[in-house]
Design an enzyme around this catalytic site. Structure first.
Site, PDB file in Angstrom:
ATOM      1  CB  CYS A  94      15.394 -20.443 -33.007  1.00  0.00           C
ATOM      2  SG  CYS A  94      16.711 -21.196 -33.983  1.00  0.00           S
ATOM      3  CB  ILE A 113       5.993 -21.165 -33.359  1.00  0.00           C
ATOM      4  CG1 ILE A 113       5.662 -22.446 -32.622  1.00  0.00           C
ATOM      5  CG2 ILE A 113       7.017 -21.410 -34.446  1.00  0.00           C
ATOM      6  CD1 ILE A 113       4.975 -23.472 -33.506  1.00  0.00           C
ATOM      7  CG  HIS A 150       8.724 -13.498 -33.719  1.00  0.00           C
ATOM      8  ND1 HIS A 150       8.135 -12.279 -33.972  1.00  0.00           N
ATOM      9  CD2 HIS A 150       9.408 -13.827 -34.861  1.00  0.00           C
ATOM     10  CE1 HIS A 150       8.453 -11.889 -35.199  1.00  0.00           C
ATOM     11  NE2 HIS A 150       9.204 -12.804 -35.773  1.00  0.00           N
ATOM     12  CB  CYS A 162       9.146 -10.546 -38.806  1.00  0.00           C
ATOM     13  SG  CYS A 162       9.284 -12.257 -39.370  1.00  0.00           S
TER      14      CYS A 162
END
Lengths: 123, 386
Positions: free
Chosen positions: B207, B210, B334, B84
């Site tokens: 979280c 995606i 992200h 990442c």
């Protein structure tokens, strides 16, 4: 394909003779296949017997997982610490809840066509 | 170090299933180039952050591919992979090239296409940033890894799930006004706490999503800027990189990200700043717990005080030290390989005074980009060029 060092590590746990690695110079602990000491740089870490029992450091229940473990969720993954200053990750066997400080015993679960799974059973 | 940022742009983050990686990256790159009075032929080198293209797109060798599709197939390129932290690391490579006199104009960016393949494949692909035998074979996932970090942290300090949830509430609020953000709706504390569990204490809204997205920077040497009549507003004043053990089990304190601490120290030293000098930050909030660890690693507060910094509103956009005015990874999204550069794009907008959540008089901004559970970290200090 499963790495042969991992097969050997799991097989030793299965025989109830788990091994870790200890730095020949400074005594730092590690797990196979580590050969170079992460603390002092000594290029020789030697095999030494590891306890079967450990203490839970942290646990979580995995609800969303990879395709391989789909259908098994939720299941619990634990990081536990051994007296030899080694921490190891494994799946919790059975349905009991564990909390930090609880005692667990290390084991291996074998399934057809899968690499071995390191497990912890509440002791 | 004196590299200047002459152009900075991101695509919208979210779902781009009508585009391929090369098309999406080109959109970001052309937007960044378009902010400078340059064309692609002025570019001396291309660095592209990408993590999972080989799995999601059956495509590796992204650096060469992107240069090719920008019409500059002859320049040196590289794909930079550090999970990442891929494109944050790529920025450091770009600065290296300029500092070494090997390049005057570098295109550095990142791209990730995550939406089309679905959550199971992505969970599997993200797991490649972890230790395959010791973590993945035990059934541990990335949310699971951060959940274990959260458990140790919450076991050490008096921090509750409500405290974690405040990070999501703040970042989702910031995402509302960011036009590139994947999520542009607020969430309440109750919604975060009642969301379906992913790996407790982390629920769905703890979280990041995606995301498909791409970001790009044009980094130039001061000599090139002077000779071509460019006067970029922002310079890279300092950078720091550091590492840690790959597997979480090999760290003595799982509630601490040592690599980010070391990277921050190095970046601050290079820039000649202290944490009190920072006006605005973009940090790697892949999960709510990660932002608490980030603000502590950056020295914005003492260890164990990250939750208090958040719950007292100090990291809100109108607070003392605004963190993730973009919405962060949790709201903005992200796209793994693009995230590090996307953070710099947001800080450039702040320092240029054109951010949708503008922090008044921002002169010094910091980005914090972390790979895996903290085995790699890269921190950049950006300053208004003067």
């Amino acid at each position: 394909m499963t790495a042969s060092w991992y097969e050997s590590f799991a097989a030793a746990v299965d025989r109830e003779e788990p091994q870790y690695r200890r730095c020949a110079a400074c005594g730092e602990s590690g797990l196979p296949p580590r050969q170079t000491c992460p603390t002092c740089g000594e290029p020789e870490m030697i095999d030494a017997p590891l306890s079967m029992s450990a203490t839970v450091v942290a646990a979580t229940e995995i609800h969303v997982t990879t395709p391989k473990f789909e259908g098994e969720a939720p299941y619990t993954v634990v990081i536990a610490e051994f007296d030899e200053n080694v921490r190891l990750t494994g799946q919790l066997s059975g349905n009991e809840d564990v909390r930090p400080g609880d005692g667990v015993t290390v084991g291996v679960e074998r399934r057809e066509d899968w690499p071995p799974v390191i497990t912890f059973t509440p002791s | 170090m004196t590299a200047l940022i002459a152009g900075a742009a991101s695509t919208t983050f979210g779902k781009h299933d009508d585009l391929s990686a090369r098309e999406l990256f080109r959109d970001a790159a052309e937007a960044a180039i378009g902010l400078v009075s340059l064309t692609a032929v002025d570019i001396d080198a291309v660095y592209v952050g990408n993590f999972m293209g080989a799995l999601t797109d059956d495509q590796g060798h992204m650096g060469a591919l992107m240069a090719d599709y920008l019409g500059i197939p002859d320049v040196p390129t590289a794909t930079v992979e550090s999970a990442c932290a891929s494109s944050g690391t790529a920025v450091s490579r770009a600065v290296d090239a300029i500092d070494a006199g090997q390049a005057d104009v570098v295109l550095v960016g990142g791209v990730e296409m995550m939406y089309a393949t679905g959550i199971a494949v992505i969970t599997d692909a993200l797991a490649n940033a972890a230790d395959n035998e010791y973590e993945n074979e035990a059934g541990l996932t990335f949310p699971g890894i951060y959940a274990l970090m959260a458990r140790e942290y919450m076991n050490t300090y008096d921090v509750s799930e409500e405290d974690l949830a405040q990070v999501a509430v703040k970042n989702r609020r910031n995402g509302v006004s960011n036009p590139i953000s994947q999520f542009q709706e607020e969430v309440t504390i109750e919604e975060v706490l009642e969301a379906r569990p992913i790996a407790p204490p982390l629920g769905l809204f703890d979280c990041c999503p995606i995301t498909d997205g791409a970001s790009a920077l044009i980094v130039v040497s001061p000599e090139f800027a002077a000779n071509h009549g460019l006067s970029p507003d922002v310079r890279i004043a300092g950078r720091g990189q550091a590492g840690d053990t790959l597997a979480l089990q090999d760290r003595e304190d799982m509630g601490r990200t040592r690599a980010a601490e070391r990277a921050a120290e190095r970046a601050y030293t290079a820039a000649g700043i202290v944490p009190e000098d920072i006006d605005v930050c973009e940090v790697h909030d892949c999960f709510t717990i990660a932002e608490l660890l980030a603000v502590e690693s950056l020295g914005l507060c003492e260890r164990g005080e990250g939750a208090t910094l958040t719950t007292t509103g100090e990291t809100a956009k109108e607070g003392r030290i605004p963190v993730n005015t973009s919405g962060g990874l949790i709201a903005k999204g992200h796209p793994v390989g693009a995230t590090g550069v996307a953070q710099l794009v947001e800080i450039v907008k702040q320092l240029e005074g054109r951010h949708p959540n503008q922090v008044p008089d921002s002169a010094i901004g910091v980005t914090h980009n972390v790979g895996g559970s903290g085995a790699s970290a890269v921190v950049h200090v950006l300053e208004v060029a003067g």
